[in-house]
Design an enzyme around this catalytic site. Structure first.
Site, PDB file in Angstrom:
ATOM      1  N   PRO A  99       0.836  -1.203   0.000  1.00  0.00           N
ATOM      2  CA  PRO A  99       0.000   0.000   0.000  1.00  0.00           C
ATOM      3  C   PRO A  99       0.876   1.260   0.000  1.00  0.00           C
ATOM      4  O   PRO A  99       1.896   1.301   0.691  1.00  0.00           O
ATOM      5  CB  PRO A  99      -0.800  -0.111   1.304  1.00  0.00           C
ATOM      6  N   ALA A 102       1.231   4.736   3.360  1.00  0.00           N
ATOM      7  CA  ALA A 102       0.588   4.132   4.531  1.00  0.00           C
ATOM      8  C   ALA A 102       1.574   3.911   5.675  1.00  0.00           C
ATOM      9  O   ALA A 102       1.309   3.122   6.580  1.00  0.00           O
ATOM     10  CB  ALA A 102      -0.068   2.816   4.123  1.00  0.00           C
ATOM     11  N   GLY A 103       2.735   4.550   5.606  1.00  0.00           N
ATOM     12  CA  GLY A 103       3.726   4.377   6.679  1.00  0.00           C
ATOM     13  C   GLY A 103       4.486   3.076   6.578  1.00  0.00           C
ATOM     14  O   GLY A 103       5.142   2.643   7.523  1.00  0.00           O
ATOM     15  N   LEU A 104       4.398   2.423   5.409  1.00  0.00           N
ATOM     16  CA  LEU A 104       5.027   1.101   5.251  1.00  0.00           C
ATOM     17  C   LEU A 104       6.233   1.154   4.314  1.00  0.00           C
ATOM     18  O   LEU A 104       6.639   0.144   3.743  1.00  0.00           O
ATOM     19  CB  LEU A 104       3.984   0.091   4.734  1.00  0.00           C
ATOM     20  N   GLY A 105       6.807   2.328   4.167  1.00  0.00           N
ATOM     21  CA  GLY A 105       8.049   2.462   3.403  1.00  0.00           C
ATOM     22  C   GLY A 105       7.862   2.370   1.896  1.00  0.00           C
ATOM     23  O   GLY A 105       8.779   1.966   1.178  1.00  0.00           O
ATOM     24  N   SER A 107       7.655   4.751  -0.363  1.00  0.00           N
ATOM     25  CA  SER A 107       8.508   5.624  -1.189  1.00  0.00           C
ATOM     26  C   SER A 107       9.925   5.058  -1.266  1.00  0.00           C
ATOM     27  O   SER A 107      10.557   5.088  -2.326  1.00  0.00           O
ATOM     28  CB  SER A 107       8.505   7.067  -0.676  1.00  0.00           C
ATOM     29  N   ALA A 108      10.422   4.504  -0.153  1.00  0.00           N
ATOM     30  CA  ALA A 108      11.767   3.902  -0.194  1.00  0.00           C
ATOM     31  C   ALA A 108      11.776   2.680  -1.106  1.00  0.00           C
ATOM     32  O   ALA A 108      12.708   2.489  -1.896  1.00  0.00           O
ATOM     33  CB  ALA A 108      12.207   3.509   1.216  1.00  0.00           C
ATOM     34  N   ASP A 146      14.367   3.453   5.961  1.00  0.00           N
ATOM     35  CA  ASP A 146      13.441   2.793   5.029  1.00  0.00           C
ATOM     36  C   ASP A 146      14.188   2.197   3.838  1.00  0.00           C
ATOM     37  O   ASP A 146      13.921   1.064   3.428  1.00  0.00           O
ATOM     38  CB  ASP A 146      12.388   3.801   4.533  1.00  0.00           C
TER      39      ASP A 146
HETATM   40  C1  MEV Z   1      10.515   6.481   8.934  1.00  0.00           C
HETATM   41  O1  MEV Z   1       9.649   5.497   8.392  1.00  0.00           O
HETATM   42  C2  MEV Z   1       9.881   7.197  10.045  1.00  0.00           C
HETATM   43  C3  MEV Z   1      10.642   8.322  10.694  1.00  0.00           C
HETATM   44  O2  MEV Z   1      11.472   7.826  11.758  1.00  0.00           O
HETATM   45  C4  MEV Z   1      11.453   9.187   9.738  1.00  0.00           C
HETATM   46  C5  MEV Z   1      12.828   8.649   9.349  1.00  0.00           C
HETATM   47  O3  MEV Z   1      13.362   7.787  10.028  1.00  0.00           O
HETATM   48  O4  MEV Z   1      13.356   9.161   8.342  1.00  0.00           O
HETATM   49  C6  MEV Z   1       9.573   9.198  11.353  1.00  0.00           C
END
Ligand code: MEV
Length: 309
Positions: A99, A102-105, A107-108, A146
């Site tokens: 997804p 969604a905070g699951l990386g 973009s990386a 990430d």
């Molecule tokens: C990374 O997924 C989340 C944060 O710690 C930012 C980062 O480490 O670059 C908030």
């Protein structure tokens, strides 16, 4: 999604979850995190320029179809990566079952998949450099966690200074639930930075999160799930003090804990995105409770080298 069986595992750029230590990792503290069994891989990567063609990037699952010449954030990242790879042209098509936003990386994983597509013979370090050139367009000043996890696929402790230290532990099953609320990592990192400048409680919360990550490392290595769960719950409280939790995430966390999770917290930058729940042997029950409440959820194997079937 079923990936092509002939595709080498090294060409999978994985998503990630942070078990403990988000935000503190930006300030040089350790974070405990792992890659998940969802990611992004190359479908087509063409580097010979047909007459009259311009560079293009497509990821149909994320409705991305951009060149390298617009102001679209993905286009800017693509252009930065072509520059870092010293390439004039690339036509890249990716597939994803991760997804987005969604905070699951995601973009990386996108950046690592592009880097591997445009520089298939490059060293690990060069891939990381190209991917980080793209990731910096999305996140301004990322810790690098990430990209490192997306490339390694492992469970590891990460520090900005020294990078990943993989942990020798079996894959960890976790429930992931999506709030459906998009967020910006850069915005949340800036919010925390402002809080730390104004409020000593916020700096104390960062130190506490760092301590929890260090304890979590030992809990993970000893497979002490009750302790790991409790550390995750404490980390969630500290992230709340930093102002990155929101009512929807807190509701999801309550549902997860009530239905059997020993630990549940937001993962990643917060402000939206996803939660993770540790519920050994009770993952199905926790996942169903979250789904019944309307949240898209799945069980993932953190740190497993293969993707799902
Ligand atoms: C990374 O997924 C989340 C944060 O710690 C930012 C980062 O480490 O670059 C908030």
């Amino acid at each position: 999604m079923t990936y092509d069986s002939h595709r080498p595992t090294s060409n999978i750029a994985k998503g990630k979850v942070i078990l403990l230590g988000e935000h503190a990792v930006v300030y040089g503290h350790p974070a405990l995190a792992g890659a998940i069994d969802r990611g992004v891989c190359t479908k087509i990567a063409e580097r010979t320029q047909p007459e009259g063609s311009t560079s293009r990037l497509r990821v149909s699952e994320w409705k991305i179809d951009v060149g390298a010449d617009s102001q679209h954030p993905v286009s800017l990242a693509f252009a930065a990566m072509l520059k870092a790879a010293d390439l004039q042209y690339a036509d890249v098509e990716l597939r994803s079952d991760l997804p987005a936003a969604a905070g699951l990386g995601s973009s990386a994983a996108l950046c690592v998949a592009i880097a591997r597509s445009v520089a298939p013979d490059a060293s690990h370090q060069t891939i990381a450099t190209i991917a980080n050139a793209g990731e910096a367009c999305f996140h301004e000043n990322p810790s690098g966690i990430d990209v490192a996890l997306s490339m390694s696929g492992q469970i590891a402790e990460y520090r900005k200074e020294s990078g990943l230290s993989p942990l020798d532990c079996p894959p960890l099953p976790l429930v992931v639930a999506l709030s459906g609320i998009p967020r910006s990592t850069a915005k949340m990192v800036n919010l925390v930075r402002e809080r730390i400048a104004k409020d000593t409680c916020a700096s104390a919360a960062i130190e506490d999160i760092a301590d929890l990550s260090a304890e979590g490392r030992d809990a993970l290595l000893k497979s002490d799930w009750e302790l790991l769960g409790s550390l995750m719950n404490q980390c969630q409280d500290k992230l709340g003090h930093l102002g990155v939790s929101i009512p929807t995430l807190e509701r999801m966390i309550r549902i997860a804990r009530k239905s059997g999770a020993s630990g549940a917290k937001l993962t990643g930058a917060g402000g939206g995105g996803s939660i993770i729940a540790l519920a050994p042997g009770r993952e199905q029950k926790v996942m169903r409770a979250l789904q019944e409440a309307g949240f898209e959820s799945f069980i993932t194997q953190v740190g497993q080298s293969e993707l799902r079937d």
